[in-house]
Write a protein that holds these residues in place. Structure first.
Motif, PDB file in Angstrom:
ATOM      1  N   SER A  62       0.842  -1.196   0.000  1.00  0.00           N
ATOM      2  CA  SER A  62       0.000   0.000   0.000  1.00  0.00           C
ATOM      3  C   SER A  62       0.882   1.253   0.000  1.00  0.00           C
ATOM      4  CB  SER A  62      -0.893  -0.042   1.246  1.00  0.00           C
ATOM      5  OG  SER A  62      -1.951   0.853   1.092  1.00  0.00           O
ATOM      6  N   LYS A  64       0.458   4.300   0.071  1.00  0.00           N
ATOM      7  CA  LYS A  64       0.171   5.437   0.945  1.00  0.00           C
ATOM      8  C   LYS A  64       1.008   5.417   2.221  1.00  0.00           C
ATOM      9  CE  LYS A  64      -4.260   4.197   1.558  1.00  0.00           C
ATOM     10  NZ  LYS A  64      -4.296   2.755   1.169  1.00  0.00           N
ATOM     11  N   ASP A  83      -0.730  -1.251  -4.164  1.00  0.00           N
ATOM     12  CA  ASP A  83      -2.099  -0.791  -3.976  1.00  0.00           C
ATOM     13  C   ASP A  83      -2.011   0.726  -3.945  1.00  0.00           C
ATOM     14  OD1 ASP A  83      -4.773  -0.383  -2.813  1.00  0.00           O
ATOM     15  OD2 ASP A  83      -3.722  -0.131  -0.906  1.00  0.00           O
ATOM     16  N   ARG A 153     -15.255  -3.473  -3.981  1.00  0.00           N
ATOM     17  CA  ARG A 153     -14.803  -3.335  -2.589  1.00  0.00           C
ATOM     18  C   ARG A 153     -16.044  -3.355  -1.706  1.00  0.00           C
ATOM     19  NH1 ARG A 153     -11.109   0.735   0.621  1.00  0.00           N
ATOM     20  NH2 ARG A 153     -11.875   0.327   2.741  1.00  0.00           N
ATOM     21  N   HIS A 204     -11.197  -4.029   2.973  1.00  0.00           N
ATOM     22  CA  HIS A 204     -10.126  -3.539   3.841  1.00  0.00           C
ATOM     23  C   HIS A 204     -10.844  -2.954   5.047  1.00  0.00           C
ATOM     24  CE1 HIS A 204      -6.563  -1.535   5.375  1.00  0.00           C
ATOM     25  NE2 HIS A 204      -7.308  -0.452   5.517  1.00  0.00           N
ATOM     26  N   SER A 207      -6.893  -0.437   9.944  1.00  0.00           N
ATOM     27  CA  SER A 207      -5.447  -0.464  10.065  1.00  0.00           C
ATOM     28  C   SER A 207      -5.065  -0.757  11.509  1.00  0.00           C
ATOM     29  CB  SER A 207      -4.923   0.908   9.641  1.00  0.00           C
ATOM     30  OG  SER A 207      -3.596   0.845   9.222  1.00  0.00           O
ATOM     31  N   GLY A 245      -3.745  -3.794   6.835  1.00  0.00           N
ATOM     32  CA  GLY A 245      -4.169  -3.593   8.217  1.00  0.00           C
ATOM     33  C   GLY A 245      -3.358  -4.313   9.265  1.00  0.00           C
ATOM     34  N   GLU A 280      -2.918  -6.208   0.881  1.00  0.00           N
ATOM     35  CA  GLU A 280      -2.482  -4.816   0.676  1.00  0.00           C
ATOM     36  C   GLU A 280      -1.839  -4.234   1.928  1.00  0.00           C
ATOM     37  OE1 GLU A 280      -6.131  -2.777  -0.075  1.00  0.00           O
ATOM     38  OE2 GLU A 280      -6.439  -3.639  -2.058  1.00  0.00           O
ATOM     39  N   GLY A 282       0.542  -2.098   4.260  1.00  0.00           N
ATOM     40  CA  GLY A 282       1.404  -0.924   4.161  1.00  0.00           C
ATOM     41  C   GLY A 282       2.307  -0.880   5.380  1.00  0.00           C
ATOM     42  N   ARG A 283       1.689  -0.529   6.505  1.00  0.00           N
ATOM     43  CA  ARG A 283       2.403  -0.336   7.766  1.00  0.00           C
ATOM     44  C   ARG A 283       3.318  -1.515   8.137  1.00  0.00           C
ATOM     45  NH1 ARG A 283      -0.038   2.773  11.852  1.00  0.00           N
ATOM     46  NH2 ARG A 283      -2.045   2.343  10.867  1.00  0.00           N
ATOM     47  N   ARG A 319       1.377  11.685  13.424  1.00  0.00           N
ATOM     48  CA  ARG A 319       0.629  10.628  14.119  1.00  0.00           C
ATOM     49  C   ARG A 319       0.388  10.897  15.609  1.00  0.00           C
ATOM     50  NH1 ARG A 319       1.532   5.816  14.518  1.00  0.00           N
ATOM     51  NH2 ARG A 319      -0.491   5.087  13.774  1.00  0.00           N
ATOM     52  N   TYR A 323      -3.566  11.116  15.970  1.00  0.00           N
ATOM     53  CA  TYR A 323      -4.199   9.879  16.460  1.00  0.00           C
ATOM     54  C   TYR A 323      -3.833   9.577  17.912  1.00  0.00           C
ATOM     55  CZ  TYR A 323      -4.015   8.910  11.385  1.00  0.00           C
ATOM     56  OH  TYR A 323      -4.090   8.980  10.029  1.00  0.00           O
ATOM     57  N   TYR A 377       3.398   6.078   7.317  1.00  0.00           N
ATOM     58  CA  TYR A 377       2.545   7.234   7.632  1.00  0.00           C
ATOM     59  C   TYR A 377       3.339   8.313   8.378  1.00  0.00           C
ATOM     60  CZ  TYR A 377      -0.795   3.673   6.316  1.00  0.00           C
ATOM     61  OH  TYR A 377      -1.453   2.680   5.627  1.00  0.00           O
ATOM     62  N   MET A 381       2.740  11.876   5.438  1.00  0.00           N
ATOM     63  CA  MET A 381       1.742  12.760   6.039  1.00  0.00           C
ATOM     64  C   MET A 381       2.364  14.088   6.479  1.00  0.00           C
ATOM     65  SD  MET A 381      -0.569  10.025   8.205  1.00  0.00           S
ATOM     66  CE  MET A 381      -1.932  11.117   8.562  1.00  0.00           C
TER      67      MET A 381
HETATM   68  N1  LLP Z   1      -5.678  -0.945   1.659  1.00  0.00           N
HETATM   69  C1  LLP Z   1      -6.538   0.069   1.794  1.00  0.00           C
HETATM   70  C2  LLP Z   1      -7.708   0.132   0.919  1.00  0.00           C
HETATM   71  C3  LLP Z   1      -6.322   1.068   2.768  1.00  0.00           C
HETATM   72  O1  LLP Z   1      -7.182   2.068   2.898  1.00  0.00           O
HETATM   73  C4  LLP Z   1      -5.170   0.983   3.594  1.00  0.00           C
HETATM   74  C5  LLP Z   1      -4.908   1.997   4.610  1.00  0.00           C
HETATM   75  C6  LLP Z   1      -4.284  -0.092   3.403  1.00  0.00           C
HETATM   76  C7  LLP Z   1      -4.573  -1.040   2.435  1.00  0.00           C
HETATM   77  C8  LLP Z   1      -3.032  -0.258   4.205  1.00  0.00           C
HETATM   78  O2  LLP Z   1      -3.270  -0.364   5.557  1.00  0.00           O
HETATM   79  P1  LLP Z   1      -2.074  -0.762   6.539  1.00  0.00           P
HETATM   80  O3  LLP Z   1      -1.611  -2.131   6.151  1.00  0.00           O
HETATM   81  O4  LLP Z   1      -0.993   0.241   6.358  1.00  0.00           O
HETATM   82  O5  LLP Z   1      -2.667  -0.703   7.884  1.00  0.00           O
HETATM   83  N2  LLP Z   1      -2.587   7.270   8.579  1.00  0.00           N
HETATM   84  C9  LLP Z   1      -3.015   6.207   9.472  1.00  0.00           C
HETATM   85  C10 LLP Z   1      -3.316   4.941   8.718  1.00  0.00           C
HETATM   86  C11 LLP Z   1      -4.367   5.104   7.667  1.00  0.00           C
HETATM   87  C12 LLP Z   1      -4.588   3.854   6.859  1.00  0.00           C
HETATM   88  C13 LLP Z   1      -5.450   4.122   5.674  1.00  0.00           C
HETATM   89  N3  LLP Z   1      -5.668   2.995   4.825  1.00  0.00           N
HETATM   90  C14 LLP Z   1      -1.961   6.013  10.548  1.00  0.00           C
HETATM   91  O6  LLP Z   1      -0.981   6.739  10.571  1.00  0.00           O
HETATM   92  O7  LLP Z   1      -2.129   5.151  11.412  1.00  0.00           O
END
Ligand code: LLP
Length: 426
Positions: A62, A64, A83, A153, A204, A207, A245, A280, A282-283, A319, A323, A377, A381
């Motif tokens: 991911s 982002k 993603d 989705r 999804h 997170s 997530g 997907e 990311g973190r 963050r 948060y 993030y 950000m």
């Molecule tokens: N897929 C989709 C559709 C998503 O919206 C996200 C995260 C991911 C995958 C990846 O999620 P992860 O594996 O990274 O948890 N800025 C926030 C986190 C926002 C996550 C948004 N979507 C933070 O700093 O905790």
């Protein structure tokens, strides 16, 4: 352990940066700076693919979480896809060498321009989040004489146990996904649109997930829709995208995700549907690879409180203030004892802090400090608020390091602006 390696309370970065002199790096690059460790990213990727061994799958990182081109390059070399959620992320992915087939396009508000760009790039799937988006995508594909690959989705509508309300996405009424009970209707609409081809289902739910009960429930619910979608005439389903997530441990005592359980849920889903799994994360892949290096500017005592004022704040790492997120903070060099203080930045907001009421190493002005688990993030950000140039990013790999994004200069702050007006109206 070489000189300058973090050697205080947690000793966290010692493992990250064996052989790299952190003081020399900070002196050369300046502070604040994000520093990522390629080996840590590779290790997390291996851990995840090990958990999914034997399951037909692909990891779509991911973007982002951290879109730096070098970070993307490390993941591409490992075999990941991506993603994305914007045209800008598509551009980044392409610059890092990913091709359309590597890309799933998520996002609740894709614009016509972004979807057009993604069609031109030939993305693997559009994870469509509403009937309106589906109809617009069908028109855009028709205009181009092509057929858009679509995954629905789904909002599985489960009670998500995310770390913060803002990062749960799969609850009833959340803005994300197609409401669970509308899937049959949207599948029927898609069956009437010759320029879309439904190839999958996606979800999804949020997170920073460590417990998988809501996740398992969501996967089961989405798997239950496969038959619904097939019976609407879509016999070309190929993918089941279960989102990202996976949690990371920010504080000692935080739970870590049980990857064996995650793998079991994934395996059962794939076995019951016959689909290929997409994930997907990311973190999980990048958070622990990154440290924000910052320098202490001042110590201050006010109203009975102790402050450590550092040169990074909410503009660099949002963050904590956004948060109430916890990031461990350690001194790079050994200190004499500890203090309890608020670690705050230079930004003109009382909400500008990295930690509140935290017991930390007794750092002094000039000392170098590491804010841990900042690889996800973090930089992405960051902002230019208070006209603060965005900071440098560095990649460590073994005993080498390179600047992978230059620190912005003052000229960058005003790029595209002009002090003299050129009116567009007569
Ligand atoms: N897929 C989709 C559709 C998503 O919206 C996200 C995260 C991911 C995958 C990846 O999620 P992860 O594996 O990274 O948890 N800025 C926030 C986190 C926002 C996550 C948004 N979507 C933070 O700093 O905790």
């Amino acid at each position: 352990m070489g000189p300058g390696v973090l050697n205080t309370t947690a000793g966290k970065a010692a493992a990250l940066w064996e052989g790299v002199d952190v003081h020399a790096l900070a002196a050369a690059v300046g502070t604040p700076a994000y520093v990522y460790d390629a080996a840590a990213i590779r290790e997390r990727y291996q851990r995840l693919t090990t958990a999914l061994a034997g399951i037909p799958h692909r990891v779509h990182y991911s973007v982002k979480a951290n879109g730096n081109l070098t970070v993307l390059g490390v993941l591409r070399e490992l075999g990941a896809g991506v993603d994305i959620v914007s045209g800008g992320e598509l551009y980044r992915a392409q610059q890092a060498g990913f091709t359309g087939d590597d890309v799933v396009f998520s996002g609740v508000g894709k614009s016509a321009r972004e979807m057009g760009e993604a069609l031109d790039a030939g993305v693997l799937a559009f994870n469509v989040e509403s009937e309106g988006e589906l109809r617009l995508l069908a028109r855009l594909a028709a205009d181009r004489g092509t057929v858009a690959p679509v995954a629905f989705r789904v909002n599985p509508e489960v009670e998500v146990d995310a770390a913060h309300h803002y990062i749960g996405t799969g609850r009833r009424g959340d803005k994300f996904g197609i409401p669970f009970d509308e899937i049959a209707h949207v599948a029927a609409v898609a069956a009437e649109l010759p320029t879309v081809r439904v190839i999958g289902l996606a979800m999804h739910i949020g997170s920073q997930l460590a417990a998988f009960s809501a996740f398992a429930e969501a996967v089961t619910k989405v798997c239950g829709l496969v038959g619904v979608v097939r019976s609407a005439g879509h016999d070309g389903l190929r993918f089941l995208d279960i989102g990202g997530g996976l949690a990371v441990r920010y504080a000692d005592g935080d739970p870590t995700p049980d990857l064996a359980t995650f793998g079991r849920i994934a395996r059962e889903a794939v076995e019951s549907t016959g689909l290929t799994l997409l994930v997907e994360p990311g973190r999980f892949l990048v958070a622990e690879s990154g440290v924000l290096l910052t320098r202490v500017l001042y110590r201050k005592h006010s109203g009975g409180k102790e402050y450590v004022i550092v040169d990074a704040g909410m503009t660099e790492l949002l963050r904590p203030s956004h948060y109430a997120a916890y990031h461990e903070i350690t001194s790079v060099a050994a200190t004499d004892g500890s203090i309890t203080a608020d670690i705050v930045g230079p930004v003109c907001e009382s909400g500008d802090f990295l930690a509140i009421d935290r017991t930390v190493d007794a750092v002094q002005p000039g000392d170098l400090v590491a804010v841990h688990n900042a690889g996800a993030y973090g930089f992405v950000m960051s902002s230019n608020y208070n006209a603060r140039p965005r900071v440098a990013e560095v990649m460590v790999d073994g005993d080498r390091w390179a600047v992978v994004r230059e620190r912005e200069r003052y000229e960058d702050l005003v790029r595209g602006e002009s002090a003299t007006l050129s009116w567009r109206t007569s």
